[in-house]
Motif scaffolding. Structure first.
Motif, PDB file in Angstrom:
ATOM      1  N   VAL A  57       0.953  -1.081   0.007  1.00 19.13           N
ATOM      2  CA  VAL A  57       0.116   0.013   0.187  1.00 19.13           C
ATOM      3  C   VAL A  57       0.876   1.128   0.058  1.00 19.13           C
ATOM      4  CG1 VAL A  57      -1.994  -1.055   1.155  1.00 19.13           C
ATOM      5  CG2 VAL A  57      -0.179   0.121   2.586  1.00 19.13           C
ATOM      6  N   GLY A  58       0.422   2.475  -0.122  1.00 25.18           N
ATOM      7  CA  GLY A  58       1.088   3.631  -0.425  1.00 25.18           C
ATOM      8  C   GLY A  58       1.637   4.072   0.844  1.00 25.18           C
ATOM      9  N   ALA A  59       0.905   4.003   2.081  1.00 24.78           N
ATOM     10  CA  ALA A  59       1.259   4.637   3.233  1.00 24.78           C
ATOM     11  C   ALA A  59       0.444   4.033   4.226  1.00 24.78           C
ATOM     12  CB  ALA A  59       1.234   6.393   3.162  1.00 24.78           C
ATOM     13  N   VAL A  60       0.962   3.875   5.556  1.00 24.36           N
ATOM     14  CA  VAL A  60       0.235   3.576   6.633  1.00 24.36           C
ATOM     15  C   VAL A  60       0.638   4.488   7.979  1.00 24.36           C
ATOM     16  CG1 VAL A  60      -0.150   1.656   8.498  1.00 24.36           C
ATOM     17  CG2 VAL A  60       0.218   0.896   6.199  1.00 24.36           C
ATOM     18  N   HIS A  61      -0.403   5.088   8.412  1.00 28.90           N
ATOM     19  CA  HIS A  61      -0.075   6.051   9.627  1.00 28.90           C
ATOM     20  C   HIS A  61      -0.867   5.351  10.772  1.00 28.90           C
ATOM     21  CE1 HIS A  61       1.291   8.776   6.622  1.00 28.90           C
ATOM     22  NE2 HIS A  61       1.939   9.439   7.583  1.00 28.90           N
ATOM     23  N   VAL A  62      -0.440   5.471  12.000  1.00 25.63           N
ATOM     24  CA  VAL A  62      -0.748   5.005  13.078  1.00 25.63           C
ATOM     25  C   VAL A  62      -0.949   6.344  14.225  1.00 25.63           C
ATOM     26  CG1 VAL A  62      -0.937   3.398  15.314  1.00 25.63           C
ATOM     27  CG2 VAL A  62      -0.005   2.790  12.922  1.00 25.63           C
ATOM     28  N   LYS A  63      -2.215   6.549  14.695  1.00 33.25           N
ATOM     29  CA  LYS A  63      -2.619   7.626  15.737  1.00 33.25           C
ATOM     30  C   LYS A  63      -2.461   6.825  16.947  1.00 33.25           C
ATOM     31  CE  LYS A  63      -4.079  11.522  17.278  1.00 33.25           C
ATOM     32  NZ  LYS A  63      -2.896  12.463  17.537  1.00 33.25           N
ATOM     33  N   ASP A  64      -1.374   7.132  17.669  1.00 33.69           N
ATOM     34  CA  ASP A  64      -0.983   6.160  18.983  1.00 33.69           C
ATOM     35  C   ASP A  64      -1.715   6.972  20.271  1.00 33.69           C
ATOM     36  OD1 ASP A  64       0.002   4.593  20.793  1.00 33.69           O
ATOM     37  OD2 ASP A  64       2.114   5.382  20.320  1.00 33.69           O
ATOM     38  N   GLU A  65      -2.770   6.189  20.668  1.00 38.57           N
ATOM     39  CA  GLU A  65      -3.602   6.914  21.830  1.00 38.57           C
ATOM     40  C   GLU A  65      -2.946   6.349  22.928  1.00 38.57           C
ATOM     41  OE1 GLU A  65      -6.271   9.358  21.918  1.00 38.57           O
ATOM     42  OE2 GLU A  65      -5.020   9.556  19.996  1.00 38.57           O
ATOM     43  N   GLY A  66      -2.045   5.404  23.152  1.00 36.68           N
ATOM     44  CA  GLY A  66      -1.256   4.848  24.188  1.00 36.68           C
ATOM     45  C   GLY A  66      -0.737   5.901  24.968  1.00 36.68           C
ATOM     46  N   LEU A 362      -7.799  -1.921  -1.826  1.00 43.66           N
ATOM     47  CA  LEU A 362      -6.666  -1.480  -1.523  1.00 43.66           C
ATOM     48  C   LEU A 362      -5.735  -1.833  -2.602  1.00 43.66           C
ATOM     49  CD1 LEU A 362      -6.285  -3.373   2.206  1.00 43.66           C
ATOM     50  CD2 LEU A 362      -6.266  -0.706   1.612  1.00 43.66           C
ATOM     51  N   ASP A 363      -4.867  -0.925  -2.732  1.00 45.01           N
ATOM     52  CA  ASP A 363      -3.745  -1.038  -3.788  1.00 45.01           C
ATOM     53  C   ASP A 363      -2.382  -0.261  -3.449  1.00 45.01           C
ATOM     54  OD1 ASP A 363      -4.229   1.609  -4.430  1.00 45.01           O
ATOM     55  OD2 ASP A 363      -5.715   1.218  -6.243  1.00 45.01           O
ATOM     56  N   GLU A 364      -1.530   0.061  -4.405  1.00 40.39           N
ATOM     57  CA  GLU A 364      -0.200   0.398  -3.956  1.00 40.39           C
ATOM     58  C   GLU A 364      -0.334   1.968  -3.697  1.00 40.39           C
ATOM     59  OE1 GLU A 364      -0.669  -1.540  -6.517  1.00 40.39           O
ATOM     60  OE2 GLU A 364       0.235  -3.220  -5.915  1.00 40.39           O
ATOM     61  N   THR A 365      -1.420   2.520  -3.974  1.00 42.23           N
ATOM     62  CA  THR A 365      -1.599   4.177  -3.825  1.00 42.23           C
ATOM     63  C   THR A 365      -2.467   4.376  -2.683  1.00 42.23           C
ATOM     64  OG1 THR A 365      -3.576   4.266  -5.235  1.00 42.23           O
ATOM     65  CG2 THR A 365      -1.317   4.408  -6.256  1.00 42.23           C
ATOM     66  N   SER A 366      -2.872   3.459  -1.692  1.00 42.37           N
ATOM     67  CA  SER A 366      -3.736   3.416  -0.776  1.00 42.37           C
ATOM     68  C   SER A 366      -3.021   4.136   0.517  1.00 42.37           C
ATOM     69  CB  SER A 366      -4.373   1.981  -0.458  1.00 42.37           C
ATOM     70  OG  SER A 366      -5.307   1.546  -1.504  1.00 42.37           O
ATOM     71  N   ARG A 367      -3.717   5.132   1.114  1.00 36.02           N
ATOM     72  CA  ARG A 367      -3.167   5.765   2.378  1.00 36.02           C
ATOM     73  C   ARG A 367      -4.177   5.232   3.296  1.00 36.02           C
ATOM     74  NH1 ARG A 367      -3.674   9.529  -1.802  1.00 36.02           N
ATOM     75  NH2 ARG A 367      -5.495  10.548  -0.848  1.00 36.02           N
ATOM     76  N   VAL A 368      -3.198   4.461   4.546  1.00 37.42           N
ATOM     77  CA  VAL A 368      -4.282   3.765   5.304  1.00 37.42           C
ATOM     78  C   VAL A 368      -3.977   4.622   6.669  1.00 37.42           C
ATOM     79  CG1 VAL A 368      -4.795   1.722   6.525  1.00 37.42           C
ATOM     80  CG2 VAL A 368      -4.207   1.604   3.916  1.00 37.42           C
ATOM     81  N   LEU A 369      -5.072   4.883   7.455  1.00 32.99           N
ATOM     82  CA  LEU A 369      -5.180   5.312   8.836  1.00 32.99           C
ATOM     83  C   LEU A 369      -5.687   4.354   9.731  1.00 32.99           C
ATOM     84  CD1 LEU A 369      -4.712   7.827  10.964  1.00 32.99           C
ATOM     85  CD2 LEU A 369      -6.761   8.589  10.299  1.00 32.99           C
ATOM     86  N   LEU A 370      -4.829   4.017  10.916  1.00 33.03           N
ATOM     87  CA  LEU A 370      -5.096   3.148  11.829  1.00 33.03           C
ATOM     88  C   LEU A 370      -4.967   3.969  13.495  1.00 33.03           C
ATOM     89  CD1 LEU A 370      -2.776   0.123  11.120  1.00 33.03           C
ATOM     90  CD2 LEU A 370      -5.089   0.351  10.466  1.00 33.03           C
ATOM     91  N   PHE A 371      -5.819   3.459  14.271  1.00 30.47           N
ATOM     92  CA  PHE A 371      -5.660   4.021  15.559  1.00 30.47           C
ATOM     93  C   PHE A 371      -5.232   2.852  16.533  1.00 30.47           C
ATOM     94  CE2 PHE A 371      -8.522   6.770  13.184  1.00 30.47           C
ATOM     95  CZ  PHE A 371      -8.334   8.096  13.743  1.00 30.47           C
ATOM     96  N   ASN A 372      -4.390   3.144  17.096  1.00 36.67           N
ATOM     97  CA  ASN A 372      -3.713   2.192  18.453  1.00 36.67           C
ATOM     98  C   ASN A 372      -4.588   2.568  19.559  1.00 36.67           C
ATOM     99  OD1 ASN A 372      -2.518   0.533  20.224  1.00 36.67           O
ATOM    100  ND2 ASN A 372      -0.824   1.868  20.698  1.00 36.67           N
ATOM    101  N   THR A 373      -5.644   2.244  19.966  1.00 31.26           N
ATOM    102  CA  THR A 373      -6.611   2.962  20.947  1.00 31.26           C
ATOM    103  C   THR A 373      -6.231   2.312  22.252  1.00 31.26           C
ATOM    104  OG1 THR A 373      -7.878   0.509  20.535  1.00 31.26           O
ATOM    105  CG2 THR A 373      -8.576   2.519  19.508  1.00 31.26           C
ATOM    106  N   GLU A 374      -5.158   1.568  22.631  1.00 30.27           N
ATOM    107  CA  GLU A 374      -4.738   1.358  23.796  1.00 30.27           C
ATOM    108  C   GLU A 374      -3.172   1.140  23.902  1.00 30.27           C
ATOM    109  OE1 GLU A 374      -6.303  -1.631  26.373  1.00 30.27           O
ATOM    110  OE2 GLU A 374      -5.659  -3.124  24.916  1.00 30.27           O
TER     111      GLU A 374
END
Length: 404
Positions: A57-66, A362-374
């Motif tokens: 995928v193009g990018a993965v970002h994780v918002k870290d709520e820990g 999902l493909d090689e240009t997808s920009r994915v946002l995740l949340f580490n909720t704990e």
């Protein structure tokens, strides 16, 4: 399991009450309240380029709520915020005038708060937030937990001065018992789930969660094309998806809701097309997501703006914890609790399963946002599953030169 949203309301506008709760005005209020919290600081957004390459995928970002408000979970944004709002509203009622957040520690507001008791059921994180909020304003808190809640999580709540009540049964049994006892004692129940006739306060809790979405959007180099968020009763998934839908409209990202396969009440609700209470089975390692009865308010939002529903199993979640703790390349090490990495577990399953990958887009240009909720809200359990203590993982991150 994997399911596309086929509800008749999918892609139609949110109900007006939910649009007001989760829109820009509500998020403005949350951020204004947070500015008055002494320990408020924006949580980090981590880029994981090596993981993105692995998943094609193009990018993965994780918002870290820990790191949120000293509680180690995104739930810090919800329960405490609702408690503060309710105290100020009661002060307005008694004083007969508007009472702003700046007056929270005035003698008048403190007197009102001291007369109030807040109660809730919890798997751990929500109760900690309600207890912290009550301590902050000088109110009382009574927190109900079921037998599966570890002593470490109980201790983390009671340190805020809350009275703890153990209840036989599941999380959903504690919700019912907390509501019953609160009604008998005329306490205010601050739940992160909702039921018929009880919707506004869970809506305030969800409104609190919009702060982390706003922070992430301000830091992202480009808007996300895909978002994966875990679900218990559905509140965080509804808050994130609802705010994103209101922010981006027709350009909103594809939103995937991830359930534990052993507690998939949102998945089964989506499959049925209406709220479904599922049977209690074998406990899931994703303890903060072990819910069997969906929030009515959350489903009311998700049926409009969630695009995909899926489940992950126990090993998926444990693998996600370990993947974040032992990253590839120069990706930062991240401490994610048993439930915190479930969104990543969903992404990995989707990205590596051709049928799901194609269906989600999902493909090689997808920009994915995740949340580490704990983070590691139960440090001993974390070390058991990861093979390192949280401090050792943080030490790896600091060695990388990442200080957040």
């Amino acid at each position: 399991m994997f399911l596309l949203n086929s509800h008749p309301h999918h892609n139609s506008p949110l109900d007006p009450v939910d649009a007001e709760t989760l829109g820009e005005g509500g998020a403005d209020t949350v951020e204004r309240f947070l500015a008055h919290r002494a320990n408020h600081a924006e949580t980090p957004l981590h880029a994981l380029p090596a993981l993105a390459r692995e998943l094609s995928v193009g990018a993965v970002h994780v918002k870290d709520e820990g790191h949120r408000l000293g509680l180690g979970s995104f739930k810090a944004l919800g329960g405490a915020y609702a408690v503060i709002r309710l105290v100020l509203e009661e002060a307005e009622r008694r004083l007969g005038r508007a009472v702003d957040i700046a007056e929270l520690h005035s003698p008048e507001a403190k007197a009102v708060a001291a007369s109030m008791t807040f109660a809730c059921a919890t798997d751990g994180n929500h109760g900690r937030s309600v207890a912290q909020g009550a301590e902050l304003v000088g109110a009382k808190a009574v927190i109900f937990v079921h037998g599966g809640v570890s002593e470490a999580r109980v201790a983390a709540i009671s340190r805020f001065g809350a009275e703890m009540v153990r209840v036989d049964g599941t999380y959903d049994d504690t919700v019912a018992e907390a509501a019953r006892v609160a009604a008998e004692n005329r306490w205010t129940i601050v739940s992160d789930t909702s039921w018929a006739g009880y919707e506004r306060i869970p809506g305030l809790v969800m409104q609190g969660y919009t702060a982390m979405v706003r922070e992430a959007l301000r830091r992202l180099p480009e808007p996300p094309t895909h978002v994966f968020v875990q679900a218990g009763v559905g509140g965080v998934a509804a808050a994130v998806s609802g705010h994103l839908a209101l922010t981006f409209g027709d350009r909103r990202p594809t939103f995937t809701v991830v359930d534990p396969v052993r507690a998939a009440c949102i998945f089964e609700t989506a499959r049925a097309g209406h709220p479904v209470k599922i049977a209690h089975g074998e406990p899931t390692v994703m303890a903060m997501l072990e819910c069997y009865d969906p929030s009515l308010v959350a489903w009311r939002v998700l049926k409009h703006v969630a695009d995909v529903f899926m489940t992950v199993d126990e090993q998926d979640a444990i693998a996600a914890m370990n993947r974040l703790a032992r990253p590839s390349g120069n990706d930062p090490a991240i401490v994610a609790g048993e439930s915190g990495g479930a969104g990543l577990a969903g992404l990995v399953r989707a990205a590596t399963t051709p049928a799901i990958r194609a269906a989600v887009g999902l493909d090689e240009t997808s920009r994915v946002l995740l949340f580490n909720t704990e983070g590691a809200t139960d440090p001993e359990r974390y070390a058991e599953l990861v093979g390192m203590t949280p401090a050792e993982v943080i030490g790896r991150r600091q060695a990388q030169g990442v200080t957040a």
